[in-house]
Design an enzyme around this catalytic site. Structure first.
Site, PDB file in Angstrom:
ATOM      1  N   HIS A   1       1.953   0.846  10.492  1.00  0.00           N
ATOM      2  CA  HIS A   1       0.996   1.198   9.438  1.00  0.00           C
ATOM      3  C   HIS A   1       1.045   2.715   9.226  1.00  0.00           C
ATOM      4  O   HIS A   1       0.546   3.475  10.042  1.00  0.00           O
ATOM      5  CB  HIS A   1      -0.404   0.758   9.859  1.00  0.00           C
ATOM      6  CG  HIS A   1      -1.436   0.806   8.766  1.00  0.00           C
ATOM      7  ND1 HIS A   1      -1.255   1.480   7.572  1.00  0.00           N
ATOM      8  CD2 HIS A   1      -2.665   0.245   8.682  1.00  0.00           C
ATOM      9  CE1 HIS A   1      -2.346   1.335   6.821  1.00  0.00           C
ATOM     10  NE2 HIS A   1      -3.206   0.582   7.472  1.00  0.00           N
TER      11      HIS A   1
ATOM     12  N   HIS B   1      -2.630   4.479   3.749  1.00  0.00           N
ATOM     13  CA  HIS B   1      -4.089   4.369   3.588  1.00  0.00           C
ATOM     14  C   HIS B   1      -4.925   5.435   4.268  1.00  0.00           C
ATOM     15  O   HIS B   1      -6.059   5.163   4.681  1.00  0.00           O
ATOM     16  CB  HIS B   1      -4.569   2.982   4.053  1.00  0.00           C
ATOM     17  CG  HIS B   1      -4.024   1.880   3.210  1.00  0.00           C
ATOM     18  ND1 HIS B   1      -4.018   0.569   3.591  1.00  0.00           N
ATOM     19  CD2 HIS B   1      -3.431   1.903   1.994  1.00  0.00           C
ATOM     20  CE1 HIS B   1      -3.458  -0.174   2.649  1.00  0.00           C
ATOM     21  NE2 HIS B   1      -3.080   0.621   1.667  1.00  0.00           N
TER      22      HIS B   1
ATOM     23  N   TYR C   1      -4.734   6.730   7.187  1.00  0.00           N
ATOM     24  CA  TYR C   1      -4.865   6.662   8.645  1.00  0.00           C
ATOM     25  C   TYR C   1      -3.929   7.689   9.296  1.00  0.00           C
ATOM     26  O   TYR C   1      -3.311   8.499   8.592  1.00  0.00           O
ATOM     27  CB  TYR C   1      -4.632   5.223   9.128  1.00  0.00           C
ATOM     28  CG  TYR C   1      -5.716   4.296   8.588  1.00  0.00           C
ATOM     29  CD1 TYR C   1      -7.059   4.498   8.948  1.00  0.00           C
ATOM     30  CD2 TYR C   1      -5.431   3.276   7.688  1.00  0.00           C
ATOM     31  CE1 TYR C   1      -8.068   3.696   8.425  1.00  0.00           C
ATOM     32  CE2 TYR C   1      -6.436   2.466   7.161  1.00  0.00           C
ATOM     33  CZ  TYR C   1      -7.753   2.681   7.536  1.00  0.00           C
ATOM     34  OH  TYR C   1      -8.760   1.904   7.019  1.00  0.00           O
TER      35      TYR C   1
HETATM   36  C1  PHB Z   1     -10.362  -1.708   6.063  1.00  0.00           C
HETATM   37  O1  PHB Z   1     -10.822  -2.009   7.153  1.00  0.00           O
HETATM   38  O2  PHB Z   1     -11.054  -1.710   5.038  1.00  0.00           O
HETATM   39  C2  PHB Z   1      -8.945  -1.359   5.973  1.00  0.00           C
HETATM   40  C3  PHB Z   1      -8.186  -1.324   7.118  1.00  0.00           C
HETATM   41  C4  PHB Z   1      -6.854  -0.991   7.032  1.00  0.00           C
HETATM   42  C5  PHB Z   1      -6.304  -0.692   5.815  1.00  0.00           C
HETATM   43  C6  PHB Z   1      -7.056  -0.730   4.683  1.00  0.00           C
HETATM   44  C7  PHB Z   1      -8.395  -1.059   4.756  1.00  0.00           C
HETATM   45  O3  PHB Z   1      -5.025  -0.351   5.718  1.00  0.00           O
END
Ligand code: PHB
Length: 364
Positions: free
Chosen positions: A181, A184, A186
């Protein structure tokens, strides 16, 4: 002849039955303590096993990688035992499943961190927004994320090692693949973006330096398995978790080139329109296609029509569906038959029990 969404697809070492992928979806139902996948998750994933590939909910590679209550991990023996039941059930139903390896970085809160410490990030810059912690009575509670501390250079080898360890645990748990991942907003995306990365060492500054951690992590994952069992997810454009990255296009194309050099199985592109942004331009899709020759999975507000259009234009090889898969365990059949879809119940997305999780009806 147009390529059908319902035709098989070779993805690295796997042959998928179709090109409909279940997107990674956070559901916050892991058992406590220990962030262990719950028994009801076995049913949930098995119900959806007709997808060409299931990608698990994002799973933290270490206790420090956690940013929301009750998300599962993939670092302890107990978690491996829990996941093993899920992969066995999916395989028994004829499906295939990858696990998404996650470190949230600054999208966290000290109450979720080991020893109540501060979350880490590229730089000590806050994500001014909220996350969900375990409040009083175990109920979800929305709180502001902490301002993180900057990850020290001497901590980076250990961080990379947590992905290596998680990959070994994923293999032991019976997964068919792993997905890094790197999207987003992170941790890995926090390093990629100049907005959240003000470092002046080898992991900050130039585009290549900001991409370094993502690629080092990817290399560690490949070294623990092989590139044919590894995919990666990026979201170079669009807004999510406080990043609005104007330079995202250049980063996306550079990363795609690097992924190509490593011959990984797939590139999973999370498109801006899933989080309310505009649809990706065909021009950007074409540029990406020229750089990465492996399987390209698109995700973001897909319908059967959008997926078939992009597939036939040669711009994607497969499409991932999120919310439609939450509400429709038999989504593949429904798309094939153009059957109506169950509407999702967003108030039951995060936390809770079987309601809004394993009780969505199948077509009769
Ligand atoms: C979320 O928990 O809303 C979430 C988690 C991981 C993602 C996107 C959204 O990549």
């Amino acid at each position: 002849m147009p390529t059908s969404l319902f035709s098989p697809l070779l993805v690295g070492a796997l042959t998928l039955n179709n090109r409909i992928i279940m997107a990674p979806l956070t559901r916050m139902r892991a058992m406590q303590p220990g962030d262990i996948p719950a028994a009801m998750a076995v049913t949930y994933y098995q119900q959806r096993a007709t997808a060409g590939l299931l990608i698990s909910e994002a799973s933290q590679v270490s206790p420090q990688g956690k940013g929301y209550m009750a998300t599962p991990g993939i670092y302890s023996t107990e978690q491996v035992v829990g996941w093993r039941q899920i992969t066995d059930a999916v395989h028994a139903a004829g499906g295939k499943i990858a696990i998404q390896l996650w470190h949230v970085g600054r999208v966290s809160h000290h109450s979720l961190q080991p020893d109540q410490g501060l979350p880490v990030s590229a730089s000590a810059l806050a994500y001014v927004n909220k996350t969900t912690i375990m409040g009083k009575d175990g109920q979800p509670e929305r709180v502001a994320c902490d301002t993180p501390r900057e990850l020290r250079a001497d901590e980076i080898p250990m961080l990379i090692d947590s992905y290596r360890h998680a990959t070994m645990m994923a293999r032991e748990a019976g997964f068919d693949m792993v997905e890094v991942h790197a999207a987003h907003g992170y941790l890995l995306h926090q390093f990629q973006s100049a907005e959240s990365n003000h470092r002046q060492d080898a992991w900050g500054g130039s585009l290549e330096n900001r991409a370094r951690l993502t690629l080092e992590v990817l290399d560690a994952v490949i070294a623990s398995w092989d590139p044919q069992h590894v995919g990666i997810r990026i979201s170079p454009l669009g807004k999510f978790n406080g990043l609005d990255d104007r330079a995202g296009e250049a980063m996306g194309l550079y990363l795609a080139e690097q992924f190509q050099q490593r011959q990984i199985a797939y590139l999973h592109l999370s498109e801006p329109d899933w989080a309310g942004g505009p649809e990706l331009s065909n021009e950007f899709r074409q540029h990406l296609r020229l750089r990465f020759k492996g399987v390209l999975i698109g995700a973001g507000n897909y319908t059967r029509e959008k997926a078939e259009r992009l597939l036939n234009d040669g711009l994607i090889d497969a499409a991932a569906f999120g919310r439609p898969f939450i509400a429709n365990p038999d989504l593949v059949r429904r798309l094939a038959e153009s059957a109506p879809l169950n509407p999702p119940r967003p108030e039951l997305f995060y936390g809770g029990d079987e309601e809004g999780y394993t009780d969505y009806p199948f077509l009769t």
